[in-house]
Design a protein around this motif. Structure first.
Motif, short mmCIF file in Angstrom:
data_model
loop_
_atom_site.label_atom_id
_atom_site.label_comp_id
_atom_site.label_asym_id
_atom_site.label_seq_id
_atom_site.Cartn_x
_atom_site.Cartn_y
_atom_site.Cartn_z
N ALA A 220 -27.22 -51.18 -12.85
CA ALA A 220 -26.82 -49.91 -13.43
C ALA A 220 -25.30 -49.83 -13.55
O ALA A 220 -24.57 -50.11 -12.60
CB ALA A 220 -27.33 -48.74 -12.58
N THR A 221 -24.82 -49.44 -14.72
CA THR A 221 -23.38 -49.38 -14.97
C THR A 221 -22.69 -48.44 -13.99
O THR A 221 -21.61 -48.75 -13.47
CB THR A 221 -23.11 -48.92 -16.41
N SER A 222 -23.30 -47.29 -13.71
CA SER A 222 -22.68 -46.32 -12.81
C SER A 222 -22.53 -46.89 -11.41
O SER A 222 -21.52 -46.67 -10.73
CB SER A 222 -23.51 -45.03 -12.76
N ASP A 223 -23.51 -47.68 -10.95
CA ASP A 223 -23.43 -48.30 -9.63
C ASP A 223 -22.40 -49.41 -9.61
O ASP A 223 -21.70 -49.61 -8.61
CB ASP A 223 -24.80 -48.84 -9.21
N ALA A 224 -22.30 -50.15 -10.72
CA ALA A 224 -21.30 -51.21 -10.80
C ALA A 224 -19.89 -50.63 -10.74
O ALA A 224 -19.00 -51.18 -10.08
CB ALA A 224 -21.50 -52.01 -12.09
N MET A 225 -19.69 -49.50 -11.43
CA MET A 225 -18.39 -48.85 -11.41
C MET A 225 -18.06 -48.32 -10.01
O MET A 225 -16.92 -48.37 -9.56
CB MET A 225 -18.35 -47.71 -12.43
N GLN A 226 -19.09 -47.84 -9.32
CA GLN A 226 -18.89 -47.31 -7.97
C GLN A 226 -18.49 -48.43 -7.00
O GLN A 226 -17.75 -48.21 -6.04
CB GLN A 226 -20.16 -46.63 -7.48
N TRP A 227 -18.98 -49.65 -7.24
CA TRP A 227 -18.60 -50.78 -6.40
C TRP A 227 -17.09 -50.99 -6.45
O TRP A 227 -16.46 -51.23 -5.43
CB TRP A 227 -19.34 -52.04 -6.87
N GLY A 228 -16.52 -50.91 -7.66
CA GLY A 228 -15.07 -51.04 -7.80
C GLY A 228 -14.57 -52.45 -7.55
O GLY A 228 -15.19 -53.44 -7.94
N ARG A 229 -13.44 -52.55 -6.88
CA ARG A 229 -12.79 -53.83 -6.57
C ARG A 229 -12.45 -53.82 -5.08
O ARG A 229 -11.77 -52.91 -4.60
CB ARG A 229 -11.52 -53.99 -7.41
N LYS A 230 -12.94 -54.80 -4.35
CA LYS A 230 -12.75 -54.77 -2.90
C LYS A 230 -12.67 -56.18 -2.33
O LYS A 230 -13.12 -57.15 -2.97
CB LYS A 230 -13.89 -54.01 -2.23
N GLU A 231 -12.08 -56.27 -1.17
CA GLU A 231 -12.02 -57.53 -0.45
C GLU A 231 -13.26 -57.62 0.46
O GLU A 231 -13.53 -56.72 1.24
CB GLU A 231 -10.75 -57.59 0.42
N VAL A 232 -14.01 -58.71 0.33
CA VAL A 232 -15.21 -58.89 1.14
C VAL A 232 -15.26 -60.32 1.67
O VAL A 232 -14.59 -61.22 1.17
CB VAL A 232 -16.50 -58.61 0.33
N LYS A 233 -16.07 -60.48 2.69
CA LYS A 233 -16.28 -61.81 3.26
C LYS A 233 -17.55 -62.42 2.67
O LYS A 233 -18.60 -61.76 2.60
CB LYS A 233 -16.42 -61.71 4.78
N VAL A 234 -17.46 -63.67 2.24
CA VAL A 234 -18.61 -64.40 1.70
C VAL A 234 -18.89 -65.60 2.60
O VAL A 234 -17.97 -66.34 2.96
CB VAL A 234 -18.35 -64.88 0.25
N THR A 235 -20.14 -65.74 2.97
CA THR A 235 -20.57 -66.90 3.75
C THR A 235 -21.45 -67.77 2.87
O THR A 235 -22.46 -67.31 2.34
CB THR A 235 -21.35 -66.48 5.01
N ILE A 236 -21.04 -69.02 2.68
CA ILE A 236 -21.83 -69.97 1.90
C ILE A 236 -22.84 -70.62 2.85
O ILE A 236 -22.47 -71.28 3.83
CB ILE A 236 -20.94 -71.05 1.26
N LEU A 237 -24.11 -70.43 2.56
CA LEU A 237 -25.16 -70.82 3.51
C LEU A 237 -25.67 -72.23 3.28
O LEU A 237 -26.39 -72.77 4.12
CB LEU A 237 -26.32 -69.83 3.43
N ASN A 238 -25.37 -72.82 2.13
CA ASN A 238 -25.82 -74.21 1.90
C ASN A 238 -24.80 -74.98 1.11
O ASN A 238 -23.77 -74.44 0.74
CB ASN A 238 -27.16 -74.23 1.18
#
Length: 238
Positions: A220-238
Motif C-alpha cells: 500500500a502506497t500510504s504504508d510505504a510513505m509512512q515507513w519513510g527513510r530510516k536506519e535499520v539493522k539487516v542480518t543476512i541469514l545465508n
C-alpha cells in the motif's frame, strides 16, 4: 503469541449472558488503517485476515471489527467430547489433542481449548510455547549483520512493472516480503532479517540502491510513505 487474556473478561461476559463458549482476538479498525498495516501489527498475512473475515476486497472502514487471529478459544461445556468439538469446527481429534497437548480424550467443563481456523496452523506450536515476534531481532540465528538506510517501495508506482529482478510478481503476490538491494553488498536470493520489517528475501535491485541501502516492499502506497527513510539493522541469514 496473541494476547488471549486481554479479551478473556469480555469473552466470559458474552458467554455467561448468551451461551457463547468460543472467542477470538478482534480489533476495531481506526482511521488510516489498512489491511496490510493491521496484518503487520498482528503478524499474519493480508489474505488470512480476508479469509477469516469473509472479505473479497481490500477496502475496510473505521469502526469495522476484524478477527486477526487464526486461533479461537473454546470453553468446554458439560457433555462436550473431543469428537463433537472437532466435528463442529471441521477438524480432527488428533490435531485438537496435539494443539492442546492432551494425552487422553478426557476433558472437563471449563477447560480452554485452542482451535486453529481453516487448519491454518496445523504445525504451529501450542500457545504455551513462547516464540519471538517476526519483527524483532532473531535470538537464535546467526549471520552477517550490517546497518543500512532503508526506504520503501510499492508495485503500483508510476512506471513500475511490479516484477522483481528475480521474477517475483509483486502485484500477484502483495504479501511477499521482499527487499531491493545492491547485490554487491547483499547478494540476490539472500534470506535476511530486517529490523522493523521481519524476514524477507533479496529479490530486487534499484538504480538508486547503492552500498548499504535497501528498499523494502510494502504493497500500500500510504504504508510505504509512512515507513519513510530510516536506519535499520539487516542480518543476512545465508
Amino acid at each position: 503469541m496473541k494476547k488471549y487474556f486481554y479479551y478473556l473478561l469480555a469473552a466470559i461476559t458474552i458467554w455467561s449472558t448468551a451461551g457463547v463458549s468460543a472467542y477470538a482476538e478482534e480489533v476495531t479498525v481506526n482511521k488510516g488503517d489498512t489491511l496490510w498495516s493491521i496484518a503487520q501489527k498482528h503478524e499474519v498475512s493480508v489474505q488470512d485476515i480476508k479469509n477469516w473475515n469473509g472479505l473479497t476486497g481490500d477496502l475496510i472502514h473505521p469502526n469495522d471489527k476484524l478477527d486477526v487471529s487464526p486461533e479461537e478459544i473454546y470453553i468446554v461445556k458439560s457433555g462436550d467430547t473431543l469428537w463433537n468439538i472437532a466435528k463442529t469446527y471441521g477438524i480432527n481429534v488428533h490435531n485438537l489433542k496435539k494443539w492442546n497437548q492432551l494425552n487422553s480424550d478426557l476433558i472437563k467443563p471449563g477447560l480452554e481449548l485452542i482451535i486453529y481456523k481453516n487448519g491454518s496452523a496445523k504445525e504451529t506450536k501450542p500457545k504455551t510455547v513462547v516464540k519471538a515476534a517476526n519483527t524483532e531481532q532473531p535470538a537464535a540465528e546467526e549471520g552477517k549483520s550490517l546497518t543500512v538506510t532503508a526506504t520503501a517501495y510499492t508495485a503500483s508506482c508510476e512506471g513500475c512493472i511490479g516484477i522483481t529482478k528475480t521474477g517475483v510478481n509483486l502485484i500477484d503476490n502483495p504479501d511477499a516480503k521482499v527487499i531491493a538491494v545492491d547485490p554487491d553488498v547483499i547478494p540476490l536470493g539472500s534470506k535476511v532479517f530486517v529490523e522493523g520489517y521481519g524476514y524477507a528475501t533479496a529479490e530486487d535491485i534499484g538504480g538508486g540502491i547503492k552500498g548499504n541501502e535497501i528498499d523494502v516492499f510494502i504493497p500500500a502506497t500510504s504504508d510505504a510513505m509512512q515507513w519513510g527513510r530510516k536506519e535499520v539493522k539487516v542480518t543476512i541469514l545465508n
